[in-house]
Design a protein around this motif. Sequence first.
Motif, PDB file in Angstrom:
ATOM      1  N   GLY A   1       0.812  -1.210   0.000  1.00 23.01           N
ATOM      2  CA  GLY A   1       0.000   0.000   0.000  1.00 23.01           C
ATOM      3  C   GLY A   1       0.842   1.254   0.000  1.00 23.01           C
ATOM      4  O   GLY A   1       0.511   2.255  -0.622  1.00 23.01           O
ATOM      5  N   GLU A   2       1.962   1.190   0.705  1.00 22.37           N
ATOM      6  CA  GLU A   2       2.842   2.359   0.727  1.00 22.37           C
ATOM      7  C   GLU A   2       3.427   2.610  -0.648  1.00 22.37           C
ATOM      8  O   GLU A   2       3.612   3.742  -1.065  1.00 22.37           O
ATOM      9  CB  GLU A   2       3.976   2.145   1.733  1.00 22.37           C
ATOM     10  N   LEU A   3       3.752   1.518  -1.374  1.00 23.58           N
ATOM     11  CA  LEU A   3       4.426   1.693  -2.666  1.00 23.58           C
ATOM     12  C   LEU A   3       3.450   1.932  -3.806  1.00 23.58           C
ATOM     13  O   LEU A   3       3.787   2.579  -4.777  1.00 23.58           O
ATOM     14  CB  LEU A   3       5.256   0.449  -2.982  1.00 23.58           C
ATOM     15  N   GLY A   4       2.239   1.363  -3.702  1.00 22.72           N
ATOM     16  CA  GLY A   4       1.263   1.583  -4.756  1.00 22.72           C
ATOM     17  C   GLY A   4       1.648   0.960  -6.069  1.00 22.72           C
ATOM     18  O   GLY A   4       1.646   1.610  -7.111  1.00 22.72           O
ATOM     19  N   LEU A   5       1.993  -0.347  -6.051  1.00 24.35           N
ATOM     20  CA  LEU A   5       2.502  -1.006  -7.252  1.00 24.35           C
ATOM     21  C   LEU A   5       1.424  -1.755  -8.020  1.00 24.35           C
ATOM     22  O   LEU A   5       1.464  -1.806  -9.231  1.00 24.35           O
ATOM     23  CB  LEU A   5       3.569  -2.042  -6.868  1.00 24.35           C
ATOM     24  N   VAL A   6       0.489  -2.382  -7.292  1.00 26.13           N
ATOM     25  CA  VAL A   6      -0.353  -3.398  -7.914  1.00 26.13           C
ATOM     26  C   VAL A   6      -1.823  -3.109  -7.680  1.00 26.13           C
ATOM     27  O   VAL A   6      -2.203  -2.360  -6.788  1.00 26.13           O
ATOM     28  CB  VAL A   6      -0.030  -4.792  -7.336  1.00 26.13           C
ATOM     29  N   GLU A   7      -2.645  -3.739  -8.534  1.00 26.56           N
ATOM     30  CA  GLU A   7      -4.094  -3.632  -8.378  1.00 26.56           C
ATOM     31  C   GLU A   7      -4.618  -5.007  -8.012  1.00 26.56           C
ATOM     32  O   GLU A   7      -4.373  -5.977  -8.713  1.00 26.56           O
ATOM     33  CB  GLU A   7      -4.720  -3.161  -9.696  1.00 26.56           C
ATOM     34  N   PHE A   8      -5.379  -5.093  -6.927  1.00 30.65           N
ATOM     35  CA  PHE A   8      -5.874  -6.372  -6.446  1.00 30.65           C
ATOM     36  C   PHE A   8      -7.165  -6.738  -7.142  1.00 30.65           C
ATOM     37  O   PHE A   8      -8.003  -5.892  -7.439  1.00 30.65           O
ATOM     38  CB  PHE A   8      -6.118  -6.307  -4.935  1.00 30.65           C
ATOM     39  N   ARG A   9      -7.336  -8.021  -7.375  1.00 28.76           N
ATOM     40  CA  ARG A   9      -8.601  -8.507  -7.941  1.00 28.76           C
ATOM     41  C   ARG A   9      -9.387  -9.175  -6.841  1.00 28.76           C
ATOM     42  O   ARG A   9      -8.829  -9.781  -5.936  1.00 28.76           O
ATOM     43  CB  ARG A   9      -8.314  -9.523  -9.039  1.00 28.76           C
TER      44      ARG A   9
ATOM     45  N   ILE B   1      -8.540  -5.076   1.654  1.00 24.96           N
ATOM     46  CA  ILE B   1      -7.792  -5.847   0.661  1.00 24.96           C
ATOM     47  C   ILE B   1      -7.666  -7.300   1.094  1.00 24.96           C
ATOM     48  O   ILE B   1      -7.790  -8.227   0.290  1.00 24.96           O
ATOM     49  CB  ILE B   1      -6.401  -5.231   0.449  1.00 24.96           C
ATOM     50  N   LEU B   2      -7.444  -7.512   2.392  1.00 23.80           N
ATOM     51  CA  LEU B   2      -7.317  -8.891   2.867  1.00 23.80           C
ATOM     52  C   LEU B   2      -8.603  -9.666   2.624  1.00 23.80           C
ATOM     53  O   LEU B   2      -8.584 -10.871   2.377  1.00 23.80           O
ATOM     54  CB  LEU B   2      -6.983  -8.899   4.363  1.00 23.80           C
ATOM     55  N   ASN B   3      -9.737  -8.940   2.666  1.00 25.55           N
ATOM     56  CA  ASN B   3     -11.002  -9.606   2.377  1.00 25.55           C
ATOM     57  C   ASN B   3     -11.091 -10.066   0.943  1.00 25.55           C
ATOM     58  O   ASN B   3     -11.864 -10.968   0.620  1.00 25.55           O
ATOM     59  CB  ASN B   3     -12.169  -8.646   2.664  1.00 25.55           C
ATOM     60  N   LEU B   4     -10.334  -9.429   0.048  1.00 27.48           N
ATOM     61  CA  LEU B   4     -10.390  -9.810  -1.352  1.00 27.48           C
ATOM     62  C   LEU B   4      -9.613 -11.080  -1.637  1.00 27.48           C
ATOM     63  O   LEU B   4      -9.777 -11.690  -2.685  1.00 27.48           O
ATOM     64  CB  LEU B   4      -9.835  -8.690  -2.245  1.00 27.48           C
ATOM     65  N   CYS B   5      -8.719 -11.457  -0.701  1.00 19.79           N
ATOM     66  CA  CYS B   5      -7.890 -12.630  -0.957  1.00 19.79           C
ATOM     67  C   CYS B   5      -8.611 -13.898  -0.554  1.00 19.79           C
ATOM     68  O   CYS B   5      -9.606 -13.859   0.158  1.00 19.79           O
ATOM     69  CB  CYS B   5      -6.588 -12.533  -0.167  1.00 19.79           C
TER      70      CYS B   5
ATOM     71  N   PHE C   1      -3.354  -0.160  -5.644  1.00 17.56           N
ATOM     72  CA  PHE C   1      -3.711  -0.018  -4.236  1.00 17.56           C
ATOM     73  C   PHE C   1      -2.655   0.866  -3.595  1.00 17.56           C
ATOM     74  O   PHE C   1      -1.536   0.444  -3.360  1.00 17.56           O
ATOM     75  CB  PHE C   1      -3.736  -1.401  -3.580  1.00 17.56           C
ATOM     76  N   ASP C   2      -3.031   2.086  -3.326  1.00 20.92           N
ATOM     77  CA  ASP C   2      -2.060   3.068  -2.844  1.00 20.92           C
ATOM     78  C   ASP C   2      -2.740   3.891  -1.765  1.00 20.92           C
ATOM     79  O   ASP C   2      -3.833   4.403  -1.975  1.00 20.92           O
ATOM     80  CB  ASP C   2      -1.650   3.965  -4.015  1.00 20.92           C
TER      81      ASP C   2
END
Lengths: 101, 846
Positions: B28-36, B312-316, B831-832
């Motif tokens: 989240g700090e880096l803002g690299l990826v988008e979660f599905r 986000i953890l709920n999405l996993c 996700f940032d």
Amino acid sequence: MPSLLFCGPKMAACGMVISIWGVIMLAMLGIFFSAKSAVLIEDVPFTEEDIRNDPNPPQKIYSLYNQVGINCFIAAGIYVVVGAVSLCQVRLNKRQEYMVT
Amino acid sequence: MVFRSEEMCLVQLFLQSGSEYDCISELGELGLVEFRDLNPSVSSFQRRFASEIKRCDEMERILGYLLREIQKAKIAIPGEDDGPLAPPPRQVLEIMEQLQRLEMELCEVAKNKEKLQRNLRELTEYTHMLKITRTFIHSRSRHEALGPQYEEFPTVETGSVTGCTGMQRLGAKLGFISGLIQRVKVEAFERMLWRVCKGYTILSYTEVDESLADLDTGEIGKSVVFLISFWGDQIRQKVQKICDCYHCHLYPHPENDDERADVLDSLRIRIQDLNNVLHRTEDYLRQVLQKAAESAYSWVVQVKKMKAIYHILNLCSFDVTNKCLIAEVWCPVSDLTNLRGALEEGSRKGDATVPSFVNRIPSSDTPPTLLRTNKFTSGFQSIVEAYGVGDYREVSPAPYTIITFPFLFAVMFGDLGHGTVMSLFALWMVLMEKKQKKKRSGNEIWATFFSGRYIILMMGLFSIYTGLIYNDCFSKSLNIFGSGWSIKPMFANQHWTNKTVQSNSLLTLDPNVSGVFSGPYPFGIDPIWNMAVNRLSFLNSYKMKMSVIIGVIHMSFGVVLSVFNHLHFQQKFSVYLVFLPELLFLLCLFGYLVFMIVYKWLVFSARESSQAPSILIHFINMFVMQGNDITPLYPGQTGLQIFLLVVAMVSVPMLLLGKPLYLHWLYRGGKALRRRRGYERVRRVSEDDGSITSTCDDDEEEGVDGLTIREAPPKQFDFADVLLHQAIHTIEFCLGCISNTASYLRLWALSLAHAQLSEVLWAMVMRLGLRITTKVGVVFLVPVFGLFATLTVSILLVMEGLSAFLHALRLHWVEFQNKFYHGTGVKFLPFDFSHLPSVFEQDGLL
């Protein structure tokens, strides 16, 4: 001593901007009128008789040009004063803001 | 700025339970990826971390209450530049506890304050009542016969609140009830009393001078002090009931002056004490709030981050062994190493025994589009995206927009003075950007202007350039190099005499007379045109032709960009069957028009100007294939025109039928070919079932992502569908060519409007100030200039600027982008934490 502040921060900033613009533009207009630029002919208040009854053309028109030029310089000078007043207002506003917070 | 969007890949993250919170915090700090979302069918109440999110919501509620109280007390909240990190789960309970304690304390203090204030109001009312009834008694004692005797009657305390004073010794039972009632109810109260008690009561009342606050609600309103004197016990009960009904505040009535003075004194002392206590309470409250305000900002940020991580953890999803969490993310290929580094960091922070790792998986879904921007290019990217986010790996029009958009704006705006003011304004915004970013102003219009500061700066700089070309500065021309026209030679050969000058109001300078025209002005338009009456006829012709030339170049550029799209999506046939006919159609018709314009400019000079042909007539004649009776522009013109016309006409059916027929042949004929070619072909076909384009021989191996196909390969190749689609495209393109070319004439129209407005403003405002000749009239120039400046900014800069901005934008979106850009993609939203909006900021609490 009553407060010298009579306009808010935005009004004072506007005053500053218009004064700076006024000084620069009116000074340049004054220079161009003194240089007798032909493009500005419509702005010179000459009449038909100025052209026809001129014993020594085009000195009448030239003197009118000079007059308008001096007018512009005087106006530029007035805007310098207005600018100084606005600057004071801006400073006073900043000080008041600093004191409240 | 990049040519096309970045390559993305679908990645599976295996997060060890125990360190998953820290890993996601790091991401989240880096803002690299988008979660599905891996659990789309699960409702939000049934998700795994629902209770944690509920806890975060509770904390947010308390924080909201806290911030509102802080705002009411007008305490400023210090913000920090880099927010704190998301707290680990064990710290969460501490924060929760702190917040709950604060909330309780604040509630208690507020309640106490309420009670004290109510008390104060009651005492104030009592004081007023005592003072006013004193005047009743004393005034009455002067008028009534009973007056002096009243004072001698001994009191009998009944001990009740109503404090009626009985005179039982005399058997006269005169009672008093005193209190306050609201002003609006007094007349009805009096009437009711009179009707019920049938004249056995006497009511006297006076309005209280100062408006008192109502006991419960705190509203300020007028009250009236009344004093009811009555006979008898039953009357007393009736009067009490009526007083209850009208919500009067009753206070004990003192029997004589001494008692009244005593009560007044004690009341005064009590009120003083109460005021003291109230002040102390307020001070204490303020102290508590100030202490809370110091850490309020960091709490808000921490809670926000926590809630985001749990979301986000709920999405996993949990894997079979329940030991680790699996997340699916879209990640740019170039960021894979950063992703691995972030996971390692997270695992280290979470003290996991087994580190988390990534696994790249192939996917047939279309990834989202990512285009990296910096603070300069983000403005231009956003105006392109406002039309539509580009498809995955499509050519992006944004890098060219950085130059073409300000340029087209400047063609419509072209004024040196206005451009300078605009650039200075934008420059000020750019230099102040660090300060402005911290301010977070709520004004939306200002925020819009500020976020477009680089666009405005470019527009201003380009406007200065076009202002020099049009030679227009606040509607006056500048004579920098010396005009190319001279009037004196007109008198030299007796063309003009004094008589000609005196008898004509308008004269034409003839450039064919030697010495009159000494050559074109080195840069821009000759300043003498500013004084010419036929200025507009000259400028109109010039600007119209310029607009058409710019338009054709812009559109051809758009068509050329489509080649890159065709090549990238492995549709090489499109280059020959779609791009080539399009380009030929455009260039044969409108390219030829541009050629004719330039040819006429170069070949015809002042000497032949009377025989110069009209380009428009020639162009129309080309289409109707007539015009053998007018002199040709150049030898062989008819032949060339017929050839160009034929080429353009042939390219239309090619555009219409080429692609559908080719695809039809490929699907039907090619399949037959495959069967005949043998085992290898069949194997390849069975692997890529239904994908048409992969059977092309010039298939580039790009790995997993190489098979991104623009059109989803239909299992059944629908010829009618493709033909219809292509027919619509053909009609759109061909008719669009004509209408779009005409649309570019708005460049001429708006620049004409701007120039005329500017001239009118000078003539009607500034000229008045300059033509004053009287001595005192000089001062008139000062307000006239102020008015001129204000009108320039509001009409010419803001209104015309917005108008030109809009038209330049439309030219980009419609005329340029419909030649190659699809714009139907999905934007990559990583996700940032910094992109998440804060609820409190939206409410204006922070």
